[in-house]
Design an enzyme around this catalytic site. Structure first.
Site, PDB file in Angstrom:
ATOM      1  N   GLU A   1      -6.183  -1.064  -6.964  1.00 40.98           N
ATOM      2  CA  GLU A   1      -5.253  -0.173  -7.652  1.00 40.98           C
ATOM      3  C   GLU A   1      -4.222  -1.019  -8.391  1.00 40.98           C
ATOM      4  OE1 GLU A   1      -5.063   3.880  -5.000  1.00 40.98           O
ATOM      5  OE2 GLU A   1      -3.903   2.177  -4.262  1.00 40.98           O
TER       6      GLU A   1
ATOM      7  N   SER B   1       0.819  -1.212   0.000  1.00 38.89           N
ATOM      8  CA  SER B   1       0.000   0.000   0.000  1.00 38.89           C
ATOM      9  C   SER B   1       0.853   1.262   0.000  1.00 38.89           C
ATOM     10  CB  SER B   1      -0.901   0.016   1.232  1.00 38.89           C
ATOM     11  OG  SER B   1      -0.134  -0.003   2.419  1.00 38.89           O
TER      12      SER B   1
ATOM     13  N   HIS C   1      -3.107  -3.727  -5.633  1.00 38.60           N
ATOM     14  CA  HIS C   1      -3.407  -3.256  -4.281  1.00 38.60           C
ATOM     15  C   HIS C   1      -4.889  -3.388  -3.974  1.00 38.60           C
ATOM     16  CE1 HIS C   1      -3.793   0.226  -1.223  1.00 38.60           C
ATOM     17  NE2 HIS C   1      -3.565  -0.910  -0.598  1.00 38.60           N
TER      18      HIS C   1
END
Length: 508
Positions: free
Chosen positions: A156, A123, A144
């Site tokens: 993501e 992250s 992510h």
């Protein structure tokens, strides 16, 4: 579409909460899944937990029983990394340390086939740095997920400097095939969500530190006026104050200690005191058994002012007029005034905040009975409005302003006179960070707004919100905040361009 075929085995390394959640998602999509963890028995225990979860979902009718059973059979523990050699995608979900992740992918590169894709669920660590030691870093990208992975729709897709475009595309298409919504982002600090969301926490915590209001009132205002799912205090309590503070420090350091990312001393005090939020029983709020539910500080009922007037046709003025009419409250409709007032109650004059404090605006207007209203997501339906009075405003005029808002059906949250108030200040900073993120080529404007709505449940994307109220309004608020509180509030180049061009921020 270039998604991996469901016959392709997928491996997940790391059997913690996130790793187990990702394994469940891949298994439900139809892939054979191998789960590995260095802790003896951890992968088997996690798979048992996933199977229990799948069967519970089926029993509640939230999942087809056949699909649940098929996914349960697709899961298998892998005792060693060598057992992952036949996999076409390996997703890492281990400890958030660069050395550990880089070592893992270095070991995997010697085991898996040359066409196996590698993905990190980091992250905050740059994908470029994680893959720097690989012989073929082009096949590594970020995937992510957000916690809990089975429920949260956003993923993501993160590209480092060496990530091949084809790798990012396959990861995005595979995430979509798994029922997720992928957004593409470059590997910059915080990616999209963890970067753009910082002002939501930071501005709320600064308002607390400035003693503008208390935690319960802050959360109430952000929910009932701003339309956010949770306020910053209850959300950071849910995330964990230690985790949220660590992300803030990481982003602040990565941006070379830019003032807008400065971590909160108040939050650090909570961490130092072991008040980490729900998981420890106390954070900003008290979650221990029998603890009272915190209540916001709202104004006591006041009578209607004898004279009411609504000025102009701004969204807030229109909402006040409509709400008063619906309740049978008489008022005068007045044209827009040169001083941009929204309403008048007796001698009290009310304005939408423009970033100045009420005290400064009263001085600039030479009008002591000046009071400010905050931005509302939808003033027609908002349950609450914050109200700030200039220090020189007499008490009778304060009460008349409260009576006006209550007559329109608002709960009134009196706050101390803070520049930019609560929702407006937060939204202005969110929009500024969002504009800067797109301007730097981190992601597209559409993906940014989508990420913030799906990743952190914002009622509007920050760019959409800015376009709704106007880049010039956001720019004015930030300019006044900058005058009072320094470079933290400097409008970014993209926002200034939108102001000068008159184009929506999406097009600036």
């Amino acid at each position: 579409m270039t998604a991996l075929d469901t016959s392709t085995p997928v491996a997940v390394v790391g059997a913690g909460t996130m790793g187990a959640g990702i394994a469940q998602v891949a298994a439900l999509a139809g892939h054979p899944v191998r789960l590995h963890d260095t802790r003896p028995g951890a992968a088997t225990q996690a798979i048992d937990g996933i199977r229990d979860s799948l069967r519970a979902l089926a029993a509640k009718g939230r999942l087809d029983a056949g699909q649940a059973e098929s996914a349960a059979r697709a899961l298998r523990a892998a005792d060693a990394l060598a057992d992952l050699e036949s996999c076409g995608l390996v997703i890492e979900a281990i400890v958030e340390r660069l050395d550990a992740k880089a070592a893992l992918f270095g070991a995997l590169e010697a085991i898996v086939a040359p066409d196996c894709l590698l993905a990190t669920n980091t992250s905050s660590i740059p994908v470029t740095a994680i893959g720097a030691g690989l012989r073929h870093p082009g096949r590594l990208g970020g995937l992510h997920f957000f916690n809990p992975a089975p429920r949260m729709p956003l993923v993501e897709i993160v590209s480092g400097l060496d990530t091949a475009p084809a790798t990012a595309q396959v990861l995005a298409d595979t995430a979509a095939a798994w029922g997720k919504t992928p957004v593409l982002t470059r590997s910059t600090p915080g990616f999209i969500v963890n970067r753009v969301a910082r002002p939501f926490y930071a501005e709320g915590l600064r308002l607390l530190q400035e003693r503008a209001l208390d935690p319960a009132t802050l959360d109430h205002v952000m929910r009932t006026c701003g339309g956010f799912r949770m306020g910053p205090c209850e959300l950071t309590d849910l995330i964990g104050q230690d985790i949220n503070a660590a992300v803030s420090r990481s982003v602040w350091a990565a941006f070379h200690h830019a003032p807008r990312f400065e971590p909160s001393l108040l939050q650090q005090e909570l961490v130092d005191g072991g008040r980490l939020g729900r998981k420890s029983g106390r954070g900003f709020h008290d979650y221990r058994p029998g603890a009272p539910v915190p209540a916001p500080r709202l104004a006591a009922p006041q009578p209607y002012p004898e004279t009411l007037s609504i000025h102009g046709d701004s969204p807030l003025a229109q909402a006040l007029a409509s709400r008063l009419q619906a309740r049978g409250v008489a008022f005068d409709a007045a044209p827009a005034a040169d001083d941009a007032r929204v309403a008048r109650a007796g001698d009290a004059v009310l304005y939408l905040t423009d970033g100045r404090s009420a005290t400064r605006r009263a001085r600039d207007l030479n009008r002591p009975a000046t009071l400010l209203l905050d931005l509302a997501l939808d003033p027609m339906t908002a349950a609450c409005l914050p109200l700030a009075a200039a220090r020189q405003c007499p008490e009778p005029e304060r009460l008349e302003a409260v009576g006006l808002l209550q007559a329109a059906g608002f709960d009134v949250a009196p706050i101390q006179d803070a520049p930019g108030m609560v929702v407006m200040r937060t939204v202005a900073m969110l929009a500024n960070e969002a504009a800067d993120t797109v301007h730097q080529g981190v992601c597209s404007a559409a993906d940014l707004d989508l990420a913030m709505r799906l990743g952190v449940n914002y009622p509007l994307g920050p760019l959409d919100w800015c376009d709704r109220i106007g880049a010039d309004t956001i720019g004015t608020v930030l300019a006044h905040l900058r005058d009072s509180d320094g470079e933290r509030y400097r409008p970014c180049a993209a926002l200034q361009s939108a102001i000068h061009s008159g184009k929506p921020l999406h097009d600036a």
